[in-house]
Design a protein around this motif. Sequence first.
Motif, PDB file in Angstrom:
ATOM      1  N   ARG A 263       0.856  -1.192   0.000  1.00 40.64           N
ATOM      2  CA  ARG A 263       0.000   0.000   0.000  1.00 40.64           C
ATOM      3  C   ARG A 263       0.891   1.242   0.000  1.00 40.64           C
ATOM      4  O   ARG A 263       1.740   1.412   0.873  1.00 40.64           O
ATOM      5  N   ILE A 264       0.680   2.095  -0.995  1.00 43.34           N
ATOM      6  CA  ILE A 264       1.440   3.337  -1.100  1.00 43.34           C
ATOM      7  C   ILE A 264       0.488   4.506  -1.326  1.00 43.34           C
ATOM      8  O   ILE A 264      -0.632   4.332  -1.812  1.00 43.34           O
ATOM      9  N   LEU A 265       0.965   5.693  -0.966  1.00 43.04           N
ATOM     10  CA  LEU A 265       0.218   6.927  -1.212  1.00 43.04           C
ATOM     11  C   LEU A 265       1.236   8.026  -1.457  1.00 43.04           C
ATOM     12  O   LEU A 265       2.271   8.092  -0.776  1.00 43.04           O
ATOM     13  N   THR A 266       0.983   8.870  -2.428  1.00 43.87           N
ATOM     14  CA  THR A 266       1.862  10.015  -2.694  1.00 43.87           C
ATOM     15  C   THR A 266       1.035  11.281  -2.833  1.00 43.87           C
ATOM     16  O   THR A 266      -0.123  11.244  -3.263  1.00 43.87           O
ATOM     17  N   GLU A 284       3.064   5.605 -14.068  1.00 47.00           N
ATOM     18  CA  GLU A 284       2.655   6.862 -13.447  1.00 47.00           C
ATOM     19  C   GLU A 284       2.874   6.807 -11.928  1.00 47.00           C
ATOM     20  O   GLU A 284       3.409   7.743 -11.327  1.00 47.00           O
ATOM     21  N   LEU A 285       2.479   5.704 -11.308  1.00 49.13           N
ATOM     22  CA  LEU A 285       2.674   5.546  -9.868  1.00 49.13           C
ATOM     23  C   LEU A 285       4.162   5.504  -9.516  1.00 49.13           C
ATOM     24  O   LEU A 285       4.596   6.128  -8.539  1.00 49.13           O
ATOM     25  N   GLN A 286       4.916   4.771 -10.298  1.00 44.86           N
ATOM     26  CA  GLN A 286       6.345   4.640 -10.030  1.00 44.86           C
ATOM     27  C   GLN A 286       7.040   5.991 -10.122  1.00 44.86           C
ATOM     28  O   GLN A 286       7.869   6.341  -9.261  1.00 44.86           O
ATOM     29  N   ALA A 287       6.708   6.770 -11.130  1.00 40.81           N
ATOM     30  CA  ALA A 287       7.331   8.077 -11.297  1.00 40.81           C
ATOM     31  C   ALA A 287       6.992   8.992 -10.114  1.00 40.81           C
ATOM     32  O   ALA A 287       7.864   9.699  -9.584  1.00 40.81           O
ATOM     33  N   VAL A 298      13.185   2.149  -6.464  1.00 38.18           N
ATOM     34  CA  VAL A 298      11.884   1.518  -6.285  1.00 38.18           C
ATOM     35  C   VAL A 298      11.215   1.328  -7.646  1.00 38.18           C
ATOM     36  O   VAL A 298      11.168   2.225  -8.477  1.00 38.18           O
ATOM     37  N   THR A 299      10.736   0.106  -7.867  1.00 38.36           N
ATOM     38  CA  THR A 299      10.127  -0.236  -9.155  1.00 38.36           C
ATOM     39  C   THR A 299       8.791  -0.923  -8.901  1.00 38.36           C
ATOM     40  O   THR A 299       8.700  -1.865  -8.118  1.00 38.36           O
ATOM     41  N   ILE A 300       7.752  -0.438  -9.565  1.00 35.46           N
ATOM     42  CA  ILE A 300       6.416  -1.024  -9.430  1.00 35.46           C
ATOM     43  C   ILE A 300       6.189  -1.986 -10.590  1.00 35.46           C
ATOM     44  O   ILE A 300       6.250  -1.600 -11.756  1.00 35.46           O
TER      45      ILE A 300
END
Length: 538
Positions: A263-266, A284-287, A298-300
């Motif tokens: 679980r991640i949030l930015t 998009e999330l990884q960037a 970090v790589t998604i």
Amino acid sequence: MTTTESKNGVDYDVVVAGGGPVGLFLACELRLGGAHVLVVERLAEVDETIKAGGMNTAGAVTLYRRGLLPDLTAAWERNRWRMRAFLGDREQEQKQKQGADAPRTPPKFAGHFAGIMMRGDLFDDSDPAFADIGPADGVGLGVPQVELERILGARAERLGVEIRRGVELTGFDADENADDGADGADGVVVHLGSGEDVRTGWLVGCDGGRSTVRKLAGFDFPGTEPEITGYQAVVEMSGGERLGAGWNTTDVGTYVNGPFPGRILTVEFDGPPADRSAPVTAGELQAALRRVSGVAEVTIHKVHSSTRFTDNARQASSYRRGRVLLAGDAAHVHSPFGGQGLNLGLGDAMNLGWKLAAVVRGVAPGTLLDSYTAERHPIGAWVLDWTRAQIAVMRPDRHARALRRVVADLALTSTGTTYLVKRISGVWQHYDLPGDHPLTGQSAPDLELADGTRLGDHLHDGRAVLLDLADDPKLRARAEGYGDRVDVVTVACPGRPELTGLLVRPDGFVAWAADQGDSGEGLGEGLEETLDHWFVAT
């Protein structure tokens, strides 16, 4: 449960647009009050997208009062193990890095304000606001929205609510001169994407922040423009061990890692997204995660669930226009910080449900619904400002960071922690109701009664409860004539011997109370007027 069939040429007493937690809970409340209800939801299945991660105390108490505590407890236990596993893994990693003398696990979680974590050991639970909450205290903390939706969906089906999934409301026509809610053929014709038209007495939009009902009905929706782009997702990734656990503030923005694996949030202060409805990609999330965290490794690899959000903060000036009402995100939108949105919507549904059901049954005038906006709008306005304040403290500019340090210092005091927890938990919420007793307008204390029950046990059926705590026949006599809308319970309360009587509305808020020694109150002074105001004698 009292039931009624729709009448006066309508197919349903109420149509609820939106089958999320707020729409489902409102439908349950309406059904308890005797209304014939249809829920239409455009999605064919329960939405698995990651959203709210839990409920505050007020939200959990709301559901406890309807007998859902066992379901909440089971869901909380399932998710607590998942969070413990993640935090345990992180603690082990830290011990390996720092050696055997690494610090112990921090004190228990007490919430956060703009990512500033509060310590449970600084929280003063002797504050009167936290007295007599009952067994629901803390239960909803880790119950995700998707699980709550399943719980409420099952309850709605048990109560006989008709739910049509994969069916979208595309429009409606509201009869003119239907504002008073009086009996007659006035109502709303709802147009469904299936090509069917449904005639209903009332329409309630619980269809989210971009509500079709709100837009078509012409509700105004003033507020403040967004300045952030945020992402929340559940992913599979590598390199995540270099991310800090929990909430992290950087020179770019804020990111969250946890409280369960993936679980991640930015949050970035670069304005709103160009297209909120476009699919969120792994790239998009990884960037975003790399930019905010500064961890280039970090790589998604896979996205299981994801969503974009902003801090757009708006609120309808009124929650009712004639036969059309709004609840939940359809009535108010804001950023998710502090986890207030789901709880705010549940409170809307609890407040509106019994009132609208009484109007539908013809045992209350349509003017009763005026109290819905009057009581719920101020709480919604507070929530919007609470989230705006967090945005102000999260900005990456020097002025905001200086302010953040001041707020963090205050949060690390017992007084500061207790203030913040009180606001986040919702235990401060009350309504401005007539009467001088300190309990009037407050959420009712979950009194332990002499027969082994608690007050919350008597609210499961959605009716008002008059507690006769002094075995006073004159008090009971004043409650005659209210049919199946008010239950009278004669029982002692050893823990609160000063109380002689308590009238609790179906939503769990105190409408009237009296103490020993009050002039005339032991005989029910003011009770008849209060009963007639809310329930109208028959």
